[in-house]
Design a protein around this motif. Structure first.
Motif, PDB file in Angstrom:
ATOM      1  N   GLY A 167       1.418  -3.291 -36.490  1.00  0.00           N
ATOM      2  CA  GLY A 167       1.304  -3.081 -35.055  1.00  0.00           C
ATOM      3  C   GLY A 167       0.080  -2.248 -34.723  1.00  0.00           C
ATOM      4  O   GLY A 167      -0.325  -1.371 -35.492  1.00  0.00           O
ATOM      5  N   VAL A 168      -0.521  -2.517 -33.587  1.00  0.00           N
ATOM      6  CA  VAL A 168      -1.705  -1.779 -33.145  1.00  0.00           C
ATOM      7  C   VAL A 168      -1.264  -0.758 -32.097  1.00  0.00           C
ATOM      8  O   VAL A 168      -0.686  -1.131 -31.074  1.00  0.00           O
ATOM      9  CB  VAL A 168      -2.755  -2.724 -32.538  1.00  0.00           C
ATOM     10  N   PRO A 169      -1.502   0.540 -32.343  1.00  0.00           N
ATOM     11  CA  PRO A 169      -1.110   1.559 -31.358  1.00  0.00           C
ATOM     12  C   PRO A 169      -1.701   1.273 -29.983  1.00  0.00           C
ATOM     13  O   PRO A 169      -2.813   0.738 -29.871  1.00  0.00           O
ATOM     14  CB  PRO A 169      -1.686   2.856 -31.949  1.00  0.00           C
ATOM     15  N   HIS A 170      -0.968   1.656 -28.959  1.00  0.00           N
ATOM     16  CA  HIS A 170      -1.411   1.378 -27.585  1.00  0.00           C
ATOM     17  C   HIS A 170      -2.779   1.982 -27.314  1.00  0.00           C
ATOM     18  O   HIS A 170      -3.628   1.357 -26.658  1.00  0.00           O
ATOM     19  CB  HIS A 170      -0.390   1.916 -26.587  1.00  0.00           C
ATOM     20  N   SER A 171      -3.010   3.208 -27.801  1.00  0.00           N
ATOM     21  CA  SER A 171      -4.291   3.869 -27.534  1.00  0.00           C
ATOM     22  C   SER A 171      -5.446   3.096 -28.162  1.00  0.00           C
ATOM     23  O   SER A 171      -6.534   3.002 -27.578  1.00  0.00           O
ATOM     24  CB  SER A 171      -4.270   5.301 -28.075  1.00  0.00           C
ATOM     25  N   VAL A 172      -5.215   2.520 -29.351  1.00  0.00           N
ATOM     26  CA  VAL A 172      -6.259   1.739 -30.017  1.00  0.00           C
ATOM     27  C   VAL A 172      -6.474   0.421 -29.279  1.00  0.00           C
ATOM     28  O   VAL A 172      -7.618   0.010 -29.035  1.00  0.00           O
ATOM     29  CB  VAL A 172      -5.890   1.483 -31.490  1.00  0.00           C
ATOM     30  N   ALA A 173      -5.374  -0.241 -28.907  1.00  0.00           N
ATOM     31  CA  ALA A 173      -5.484  -1.512 -28.187  1.00  0.00           C
ATOM     32  C   ALA A 173      -6.212  -1.323 -26.858  1.00  0.00           C
ATOM     33  O   ALA A 173      -7.024  -2.162 -26.444  1.00  0.00           O
ATOM     34  CB  ALA A 173      -4.099  -2.107 -27.949  1.00  0.00           C
ATOM     35  N   SER A 174      -5.934  -0.205 -26.186  1.00  0.00           N
ATOM     36  CA  SER A 174      -6.596   0.070 -24.912  1.00  0.00           C
ATOM     37  C   SER A 174      -8.092   0.296 -25.119  1.00  0.00           C
ATOM     38  O   SER A 174      -8.927  -0.204 -24.336  1.00  0.00           O
ATOM     39  CB  SER A 174      -5.966   1.309 -24.266  1.00  0.00           C
ATOM     40  N   ALA A 175      -8.456   1.026 -26.188  1.00  0.00           N
ATOM     41  CA  ALA A 175      -9.867   1.266 -26.479  1.00  0.00           C
ATOM     42  C   ALA A 175     -10.571  -0.030 -26.872  1.00  0.00           C
ATOM     43  O   ALA A 175     -11.738  -0.242 -26.542  1.00  0.00           O
ATOM     44  CB  ALA A 175     -10.005   2.310 -27.585  1.00  0.00           C
ATOM     45  N   VAL A 176      -9.869  -0.923 -27.572  1.00  0.00           N
ATOM     46  CA  VAL A 176     -10.423  -2.230 -27.934  1.00  0.00           C
ATOM     47  C   VAL A 176     -10.781  -3.012 -26.676  1.00  0.00           C
ATOM     48  O   VAL A 176     -11.863  -3.599 -26.567  1.00  0.00           O
ATOM     49  CB  VAL A 176      -9.423  -3.028 -28.797  1.00  0.00           C
ATOM     50  N   SER A 177      -9.855  -3.034 -25.712  1.00  0.00           N
ATOM     51  CA  SER A 177     -10.095  -3.752 -24.457  1.00  0.00           C
ATOM     52  C   SER A 177     -11.302  -3.178 -23.721  1.00  0.00           C
ATOM     53  O   SER A 177     -12.151  -3.932 -23.203  1.00  0.00           O
ATOM     54  CB  SER A 177      -8.851  -3.670 -23.575  1.00  0.00           C
ATOM     55  N   THR A 178     -11.414  -1.852 -23.689  1.00  0.00           N
ATOM     56  CA  THR A 178     -12.545  -1.207 -23.024  1.00  0.00           C
ATOM     57  C   THR A 178     -13.850  -1.533 -23.734  1.00  0.00           C
ATOM     58  O   THR A 178     -14.886  -1.776 -23.099  1.00  0.00           O
ATOM     59  CB  THR A 178     -12.335   0.315 -22.976  1.00  0.00           C
ATOM     60  N   TYR A 179     -13.809  -1.536 -25.056  1.00  0.00           N
ATOM     61  CA  TYR A 179     -14.994  -1.833 -25.866  1.00  0.00           C
ATOM     62  C   TYR A 179     -15.476  -3.259 -25.609  1.00  0.00           C
ATOM     63  O   TYR A 179     -16.674  -3.499 -25.421  1.00  0.00           O
ATOM     64  CB  TYR A 179     -14.650  -1.641 -27.334  1.00  0.00           C
ATOM     65  N   LEU A 180     -14.558  -4.227 -25.593  1.00  0.00           N
ATOM     66  CA  LEU A 180     -14.938  -5.615 -25.326  1.00  0.00           C
ATOM     67  C   LEU A 180     -15.596  -5.743 -23.953  1.00  0.00           C
ATOM     68  O   LEU A 180     -16.600  -6.446 -23.792  1.00  0.00           O
ATOM     69  CB  LEU A 180     -13.716  -6.524 -25.409  1.00  0.00           C
ATOM     70  N   ALA A 181     -15.026  -5.059 -22.972  1.00  0.00           N
ATOM     71  CA  ALA A 181     -15.595  -5.109 -21.619  1.00  0.00           C
ATOM     72  C   ALA A 181     -16.985  -4.489 -21.597  1.00  0.00           C
ATOM     73  O   ALA A 181     -17.881  -4.971 -20.885  1.00  0.00           O
ATOM     74  CB  ALA A 181     -14.672  -4.388 -20.650  1.00  0.00           C
TER      75      ALA A 181
END
Length: 246
Positions: free
Chosen positions: A177-191
């Protein structure tokens, strides 16, 4: 439009020297320019975005801004500065290339892997070009996070090697599982890089801290466990069929 590492055009085989290079460059800027400017196309990923996101200095700066934990890093061609940085890392340091450049001394292909480095090994040869040195992360295991559109998958990688790519036959991969904080940072990074797809590498410590290492905007993913690859394939297919997620 799915852009997946197109082979560079070298020019017509019947031409040599400057004429061949001229033809190849015209093809790059002509055909490449057309492929990168199709009105209304949804790119996975746009070739310009891919290129911009491949620079490791830009990756590290963006990762910090997006909230990732990033190991202390030095990029330099100053041998004295490199020795000082490496020697000051209490847990050790690693060297990694800034780009996977073709390297075939004697006609035999070689890969430059991430490896531990000591200050006593650093010579004046560092002055030839920039080198990337990074603080060693006391990792328990690695994680590959693959993001396609709004879907994020994680795979834990256990390997006896510092760089798990060295001997992939010895590594084991299990979904994680990917922690929420990491998943959120991934989304921001892609943007930040206007990417639709990205393959992120992390080193995870025994205390559960996820340290960002890099993001390959065109990373391979078919080597992962079947349930994970199924999810990634469907995410990419959905992007190509439907466009941006609503």
């Amino acid at each position: 439009m799915w852009v997946r590492r197109p082979t560079p055009y070298d020019g017509p085989a019947g031409l040599e020297g400057q004429a061949r290079r001229f033809a190849a460059q015209q093809a790059f800027w002509g055909a490449g320019g057309i492929l990168g400017s199709i009105p209304g196309a949804h790119y996975v990923n746009h070739p310009g975005a891919n290129r911009a996101a491949e620079y490791k200095p830009a990756q590290l700066a963006a990762a910090l801004a997006c909230g990732f934990q990033v190991p202390d890093t030095l990029i330099t061609n100053d041998p004295a500065e490199a020795r000082e940085f490496v020697g000051s890392q209490s847990l050790g340091a690693v060297y990694k290339p800034l780009w996977n450049s073709p390297y075939d001394p004697g006609g035999k292909a070689h890969a430059v892997w991430v490896r531990e480095v000591h200050d006593s090994e650093i010579t004046d040869a560092v002055s030839v070009c920039p080198h990337l040195f990074q603080a060693m992360v006391p990792k328990a295991f690695d994680v590959r996070v693959t993001a396609g559109g709004d879907r994020v998958t994680g795979v834990r990688i256990d390997s006896p090697d510092l760089d798990w790519r060295l001997r992939q036959d010895l590594m084991t991969c299990t979904p994680i599982g990917v922690p929420h904080s990491v998943a959120s940072a991934v989304s921001t990074y892609l943007a930040e890089f206007t990417l639709t797809f990205g393959a992120f590498d992390f080193a995870v410590t025994t205390t559960g801290d996820w340290h960002f290492l890099e993001c390959n905007p065109n990373g391979q993913w078919a080597w992962q466990p079947t349930p994970t690859t199924d999810t990634i394939a469907h995410a990419l297919a959905d992007q190509l069929q439907k466009g941006h997620a609503v």
